[in-house]
Design a protein around this motif. Sequence first.
Motif, PDB file in Angstrom:
ATOM      1  N   MET A 168      76.448  40.508 169.514  1.00  0.00           N
ATOM      2  CA  MET A 168      76.730  41.337 168.396  1.00  0.00           C
ATOM      3  C   MET A 168      75.992  42.873 168.656  1.00  0.00           C
ATOM      4  SD  MET A 168      76.529  38.675 165.291  1.00  0.00           S
ATOM      5  CE  MET A 168      76.304  39.699 164.081  1.00  0.00           C
ATOM      6  N   LEU A 169      74.753  42.755 169.309  1.00  0.00           N
ATOM      7  CA  LEU A 169      73.982  43.832 169.388  1.00  0.00           C
ATOM      8  C   LEU A 169      74.452  44.645 170.303  1.00  0.00           C
ATOM      9  CD1 LEU A 169      71.580  45.649 169.031  1.00  0.00           C
ATOM     10  CD2 LEU A 169      70.433  44.139 170.743  1.00  0.00           C
ATOM     11  N   ALA A 170      75.141  44.111 171.356  1.00  0.00           N
ATOM     12  CA  ALA A 170      75.861  44.798 172.506  1.00  0.00           C
ATOM     13  C   ALA A 170      77.096  45.669 172.195  1.00  0.00           C
ATOM     14  CB  ALA A 170      76.212  43.804 173.837  1.00  0.00           C
ATOM     15  N   ALA A 179      77.432  49.721 171.500  1.00  0.00           N
ATOM     16  CA  ALA A 179      78.613  50.556 172.232  1.00  0.00           C
ATOM     17  C   ALA A 179      79.510  50.874 171.156  1.00  0.00           C
ATOM     18  CB  ALA A 179      79.396  49.277 173.144  1.00  0.00           C
ATOM     19  N   GLY A 180      79.229  51.046 169.577  1.00  0.00           N
ATOM     20  CA  GLY A 180      79.894  51.507 168.644  1.00  0.00           C
ATOM     21  C   GLY A 180      80.971  50.744 168.353  1.00  0.00           C
ATOM     22  N   LEU A 181      81.036  49.564 168.583  1.00  0.00           N
ATOM     23  CA  LEU A 181      82.364  48.742 168.605  1.00  0.00           C
ATOM     24  C   LEU A 181      82.349  48.162 167.129  1.00  0.00           C
ATOM     25  CD1 LEU A 181      82.983  47.004 172.108  1.00  0.00           C
ATOM     26  CD2 LEU A 181      84.207  49.016 171.039  1.00  0.00           C
ATOM     27  N   PRO A 182      83.359  47.894 166.461  1.00  0.00           N
ATOM     28  CA  PRO A 182      83.408  47.136 165.086  1.00  0.00           C
ATOM     29  C   PRO A 182      82.976  45.784 165.455  1.00  0.00           C
ATOM     30  CG  PRO A 182      85.465  47.827 165.995  1.00  0.00           C
ATOM     31  CD  PRO A 182      84.662  48.420 166.590  1.00  0.00           C
ATOM     32  N   LEU A 183      82.462  45.023 164.185  1.00  0.00           N
ATOM     33  CA  LEU A 183      82.147  43.477 164.510  1.00  0.00           C
ATOM     34  C   LEU A 183      82.902  42.874 163.774  1.00  0.00           C
ATOM     35  CD1 LEU A 183      78.175  43.682 164.648  1.00  0.00           C
ATOM     36  CD2 LEU A 183      79.827  43.363 166.421  1.00  0.00           C
ATOM     37  N   LEU A 184      83.543  41.904 164.037  1.00  0.00           N
ATOM     38  CA  LEU A 184      84.455  40.948 163.414  1.00  0.00           C
ATOM     39  C   LEU A 184      83.964  39.548 163.562  1.00  0.00           C
ATOM     40  CD1 LEU A 184      86.478  40.132 161.273  1.00  0.00           C
ATOM     41  CD2 LEU A 184      88.338  40.436 163.069  1.00  0.00           C
TER      42      LEU A 184
END
Length: 83
Positions: A36-38, A42-47
């Motif tokens: 999740m931190l990576a 990286a500016g990616l959304p989390l789902l």
Amino acid sequence: DGVRSARPCAPPPRPELVPDIEFHTSTRHAAALREMLADWAAGLPLLLLGDQGVGKNKLCDRLLQLLRCEREYVQLHRDTTLQ
């Protein structure tokens, strides 16, 4: 749990929204938090997908607690609309 060295968010305008939870880390939780931190870095959304009760909210709260970021909870369901 491998996330303590992460760069925190800017000082939160509403610190009362930063989760303050008790969290017991397992090997699986630590691995999920690292992933999740990576993605966050990286500016990616989390789902997070999973069955009810497996700890998705706890993982989110722990990540935000470590990063000192605010959380606002919005519950969605299949009948939710944008209006």
